[in-house]
Enzyme design. Structure first.
Site, PDB file in Angstrom:
ATOM      1  N   HIS A 310     -25.144 -10.526   3.612  1.00 35.94           N
ATOM      2  CA  HIS A 310     -26.221 -10.422   4.594  1.00 35.94           C
ATOM      3  C   HIS A 310     -27.553 -10.630   3.887  1.00 35.94           C
ATOM      4  O   HIS A 310     -27.739 -10.201   2.756  1.00 35.94           O
ATOM      5  CB  HIS A 310     -26.222  -9.031   5.261  1.00 35.94           C
ATOM      6  CG  HIS A 310     -26.945  -9.011   6.557  1.00 35.94           C
ATOM      7  ND1 HIS A 310     -28.310  -8.856   6.629  1.00 35.94           N
ATOM      8  CD2 HIS A 310     -26.514  -9.167   7.821  1.00 35.94           C
ATOM      9  CE1 HIS A 310     -28.687  -8.900   7.896  1.00 35.94           C
ATOM     10  NE2 HIS A 310     -27.612  -9.094   8.645  1.00 35.94           N
ATOM     11  N   ASP A 367     -19.979  -8.975  11.736  1.00 37.69           N
ATOM     12  CA  ASP A 367     -18.966  -9.915  12.239  1.00 37.69           C
ATOM     13  C   ASP A 367     -17.583  -9.675  11.665  1.00 37.69           C
ATOM     14  O   ASP A 367     -16.614 -10.303  12.105  1.00 37.69           O
ATOM     15  CB  ASP A 367     -19.408 -11.354  11.919  1.00 37.69           C
ATOM     16  CG  ASP A 367     -20.635 -11.739  12.729  1.00 37.69           C
ATOM     17  OD1 ASP A 367     -21.611 -12.243  12.142  1.00 37.69           O
ATOM     18  OD2 ASP A 367     -20.627 -11.482  13.939  1.00 37.69           O
TER      19      ASP A 367
HETATM   20  C1  SDX Z   1     -25.183 -12.317  11.180  1.00 37.14           C
HETATM   21  O1  SDX Z   1     -29.976 -11.947   9.888  1.00 37.14           O
HETATM   22  C2  SDX Z   1     -29.261 -11.161  10.598  1.00 37.14           C
HETATM   23  O2  SDX Z   1     -29.638 -10.002  10.858  1.00 37.14           O
HETATM   24  C3  SDX Z   1     -27.936 -11.736  11.126  1.00 37.14           C
HETATM   25  C4  SDX Z   1     -27.027 -10.777  11.869  1.00 37.14           C
HETATM   26  C5  SDX Z   1     -27.648 -10.323  13.181  1.00 37.14           C
HETATM   27  O3  SDX Z   1     -27.279  -9.233  13.668  1.00 37.14           O
HETATM   28  O4  SDX Z   1     -28.420 -11.124  13.781  1.00 37.14           O
HETATM   29  O5  SDX Z   1     -26.769  -9.625  11.080  1.00 37.14           O
HETATM   30  C6  SDX Z   1     -25.717 -11.434  12.254  1.00 37.14           C
HETATM   31  O6  SDX Z   1     -25.463 -13.492  11.189  1.00 37.14           O
HETATM   32  C7  SDX Z   1     -24.371 -11.716  10.064  1.00 37.14           C
HETATM   33  C8  SDX Z   1     -23.972 -12.746   8.970  1.00 37.14           C
HETATM   34  C9  SDX Z   1     -22.739 -13.511   9.453  1.00 37.14           C
HETATM   35  N1  SDX Z   1     -22.452 -14.635   8.531  1.00 37.14           N
HETATM   36  C10 SDX Z   1     -21.385 -14.572   7.701  1.00 37.14           C
HETATM   37  O7  SDX Z   1     -20.621 -13.612   7.605  1.00 37.14           O
HETATM   38  C11 SDX Z   1     -21.167 -15.860   6.910  1.00 37.14           C
HETATM   39  C12 SDX Z   1     -20.854 -15.516   5.434  1.00 37.14           C
HETATM   40  N2  SDX Z   1     -22.055 -14.996   4.823  1.00 37.14           N
HETATM   41  C13 SDX Z   1     -22.922 -15.897   4.096  1.00 37.14           C
HETATM   42  O8  SDX Z   1     -22.964 -17.196   4.554  1.00 37.14           O
HETATM   43  C14 SDX Z   1     -24.250 -15.267   3.679  1.00 37.14           C
HETATM   44  O9  SDX Z   1     -23.955 -14.047   3.140  1.00 37.14           O
HETATM   45  C15 SDX Z   1     -25.332 -15.092   4.725  1.00 37.14           C
HETATM   46  C16 SDX Z   1     -25.602 -16.361   5.470  1.00 37.14           C
HETATM   47  C17 SDX Z   1     -24.977 -14.018   5.701  1.00 37.14           C
HETATM   48  C18 SDX Z   1     -26.614 -14.673   3.987  1.00 37.14           C
HETATM   49  O10 SDX Z   1     -27.024 -15.775   3.254  1.00 37.14           O
HETATM   50  P1  SDX Z   1     -28.203 -15.658   2.150  1.00 37.14           P
HETATM   51  O11 SDX Z   1     -28.978 -14.407   2.344  1.00 37.14           O
HETATM   52  O12 SDX Z   1     -28.931 -16.947   2.143  1.00 37.14           O
HETATM   53  O13 SDX Z   1     -27.397 -15.447   0.807  1.00 37.14           O
HETATM   54  P2  SDX Z   1     -26.865 -16.628  -0.114  1.00 37.14           P
HETATM   55  O14 SDX Z   1     -26.075 -17.589   0.716  1.00 37.14           O
HETATM   56  O15 SDX Z   1     -27.998 -17.140  -0.923  1.00 37.14           O
HETATM   57  O16 SDX Z   1     -25.830 -15.837  -1.050  1.00 37.14           O
HETATM   58  C19 SDX Z   1     -26.264 -15.170  -2.230  1.00 37.14           C
HETATM   59  C20 SDX Z   1     -25.087 -15.309  -3.198  1.00 37.14           C
HETATM   60  C21 SDX Z   1     -24.664 -16.748  -3.417  1.00 37.14           C
HETATM   61  O17 SDX Z   1     -24.048 -16.802  -4.699  1.00 37.14           O
HETATM   62  P3  SDX Z   1     -24.963 -17.323  -6.011  1.00 37.14           P
HETATM   63  O18 SDX Z   1     -25.540 -18.660  -5.614  1.00 37.14           O
HETATM   64  O19 SDX Z   1     -25.999 -16.241  -6.213  1.00 37.14           O
HETATM   65  O20 SDX Z   1     -23.967 -17.395  -7.131  1.00 37.14           O
HETATM   66  O21 SDX Z   1     -23.922 -14.665  -2.639  1.00 37.14           O
HETATM   67  C22 SDX Z   1     -22.905 -15.649  -2.411  1.00 37.14           C
HETATM   68  C23 SDX Z   1     -23.587 -17.003  -2.405  1.00 37.14           C
HETATM   69  O22 SDX Z   1     -22.682 -18.020  -2.802  1.00 37.14           O
HETATM   70  N3  SDX Z   1     -22.332 -15.349  -1.082  1.00 37.14           N
HETATM   71  C24 SDX Z   1     -21.028 -15.348  -0.796  1.00 37.14           C
HETATM   72  C25 SDX Z   1     -20.945 -14.956   0.552  1.00 37.14           C
HETATM   73  N4  SDX Z   1     -22.182 -14.735   1.037  1.00 37.14           N
HETATM   74  C26 SDX Z   1     -23.038 -14.989   0.016  1.00 37.14           C
HETATM   75  N5  SDX Z   1     -19.939 -15.651  -1.531  1.00 37.14           N
HETATM   76  C27 SDX Z   1     -18.751 -15.555  -0.917  1.00 37.14           C
HETATM   77  N6  SDX Z   1     -18.578 -15.167   0.399  1.00 37.14           N
HETATM   78  C28 SDX Z   1     -19.660 -14.871   1.151  1.00 37.14           C
HETATM   79  N7  SDX Z   1     -19.507 -14.505   2.431  1.00 37.14           N
END
Ligand code: SDX
Length: 432
Positions: A310, A367
């Site tokens: 998140h 989710d």
């Molecule tokens: C919702 O904003 C809100 O409040 C949203 C929400 C709401 O109520 O409106 O809470 C609802 O959208 C919840 C999120 C649902 N999405 C997912 O579950 C999809 C999986 N999650 C990711 O795509 C990610 O965690 C996000 C999109 C939720 C957040 O993305 P960020 O903040 O841009 O974080 P990032 O992608 O830069 O990740 C940071 C690191 C990365 O690794 P490094 O580059 O540092 O090595 O964490 C890793 C990412 O690769 N990472 C994950 C991961 N999520 C982040 N690795 C594996 N699995 C994951 N799910």
């Protein structure tokens, strides 16, 4: 708290190309500090750059507070845990939109109006006929909400906004259920005024002319809880989209339709559908959840643990914690044993001990468990994000209304850092 109250004596100092600039600093009611860069370009010629807006506040808001480090979520100051336990979705919708918990008379009036605006104009049914049965319900939802402006053209803020708020909340329930009936080729079931919002949705979804559907109380309560937990979440992607579109003075229906499209994305509200797809894949692969945790750690795999991570929560998402317990409760009340719930719990257990996830502070988000409960209700996976939109609607409306009521609000128009070609002259095709 007005914006002027927020300004602090302290100033932020910026040194740029041996010049020093002072910028005002604001502090919110929860002691969040923001550097006000409204005048930055005027005084320095420079702008800021913030990919994904992770460090940028787009507005000041009094609706929802999140503390990502401490796993706190409050709607108008009320902790989500208390609202989830003691309130109901219609009362929470009223709280978010109007800023206070209604009296019984106010709530009864709000509920009465919602039940008496739940019918769609009969001509709107023709729109459903135009969609192929395979149409994703989120595409239908966005199109139908936008088309409400054809039937209620006066939906700008200065029009009868209160009536259009009622219409939208009341009719989204019906539109969502009708899109499901359309996709399975069953006749539409009309809303019933004696049912609660959650019960009415389930009745419209699962009743058939040949056999009326008695909504189980356990499912009505579970859906009401899910709607409360999704009701608002400050400036997330879809809410920011609603504010962005509304800032151009586009009408309420157009603004919400845009928010539905933003929510559809798999990184946002579409994740709940992706979580079930992921759990099904793990289950079909012999339940080897450790294999998928390792895949998520391997950048080359491009695999993500959907429902994990998140932008704001760097500790547990309080909604996920509530939903994990609710999933256990609902499945046991229904006597359902869903192997996906065990896989989900194992994924959470192993990930929370794994350095990759711990270092990146990746926890289950809202989710991760919600889809398990929707499945137990018999709601098809491609309707999961529609359920998220149903819950989020009052939050979108509250944020749109707050933005339109903010004195001096300006159209959202970010700047950019241009990295393209500098000026060059046109060369006729004969000379290329
Ligand atoms: C919702 O904003 C809100 O409040 C949203 C929400 C709401 O109520 O409106 O809470 C609802 O959208 C919840 C999120 C649902 N999405 C997912 O579950 C999809 C999986 N999650 C990711 O795509 C990610 O965690 C996000 C999109 C939720 C957040 O993305 P960020 O903040 O841009 O974080 P990032 O992608 O830069 O990740 C940071 C690191 C990365 O690794 P490094 O580059 O540092 O090595 O964490 C890793 C990412 O690769 N990472 C994950 C991961 N999520 C982040 N690795 C594996 N699995 C994951 N799910």
């Amino acid at each position: 708290m007005s914006t002027t109250d927020l300004k602090l004596e302290a100033k932020a100092k910026l040194t740029l190309e041996d010049k020093e600039y002072e910028l005002p600093v604001v502090k919110g009611s929860e002691s969040e500090v923001g550097i006000d860069i409204t005048k930055l370009r005027n005084i320095s010629g420079a702008i800021t750059l913030d990919s994904g807006y992770a460090n940028t506040g787009s507005c000041q808001s009094a609706i929802t507070f999140i503390d990502g480090e401490r796993g706190i979520l409050r709607y108008r100051g009320y902790p989500i845990e208390e609202l989830a336990e003691k309130s109901n979705f219609i009362e929470v919708a009223y709280l978010l939109i109007y800023g206070f918990l209604p009296t019984k008379a106010q709530l009864d009036d709000f509920h009465y109006k919602l039940t008496h605006h739940s019918l769609l104009h009969e001509d709107m049914k023709k729109f459903f006929e135009g969609f192929p049965p395979t149409a994703h319900p989120m595409g239908i939802l966005s199109a139908m909400v936008s088309s409400l402006s054809a039937f209620y053209p006066e939906a700008g803020y200065n029009a009868d906004i209160e009536l259009n708020i009622i219409r939208l909340i009341a009719k989204l329930n019906t539109i969502a259920a009708f899109s499901y009936k359309k996709s399975i080729g069953q006749p539409y079931v009309y809303p019933q005024n004696h049912l609660s919002y959650a019960a009415d949705f389930l009745h419209m979804m699962f009743s058939v002319p040949t056999e009326p559907y008695e909504v189980p109380k356990a499912l009505e309560d579970a859906l009401d809880l899910l709607l409360i937990l999704h009701a608002d979440h400050e400036q997330n992607c879809s809410t920011s989209t609603v504010r962005m579109v509304g800032s151009s003075e586009a009408n309420l229906f157009a603004s919400i339709s845009a928010g539905i499209c933003a929510l559809w994305g798999p990184l946002h509200g579409g994740a709940n559908q992706q979580v079930i797809t992921m759990l099904q894949k793990i289950q079909d692969d012999g339940g080897d959840y450790k294999k998928y945790v390792n895949l998520a750690k391997d950048k080359e795999s491009k695999f993500k643990l959907m429902g994990f991570g998140h932008r704001v929560y760097k500790n547990f998402d309080p909604r996920a914690r509530i939903l994990k317990h609710a999933a256990d409760r609902v499945l046991s009340e229904l006597g359902i044993k869903d192997p996906m719930l065990d896989i989900a719990k194992n994924l959470e257990d192993i990930a929370l001990k794994d350095d990759f996830f711990v270092e990146r502070k990746l926890y289950p988000n809202v989710d991760f468990y919600s889809g398990i409960i929707y499945r137990a209700m018999g709601i098809p996976t491609n309707m999961f994000t529609v359920m998220f939109a149903l819950g989020r609607l009052p939050g979108w409306i509250a944020q749109w209304k707050e933005m339109r009521e903010t004195p001096g609000v300006r159209i959202y128009r970010p700047r950019q850092i241009f990295i393209g070609e500098t000026q060059r002259s046109y060369v006729p095709i004969s000379k290329r």
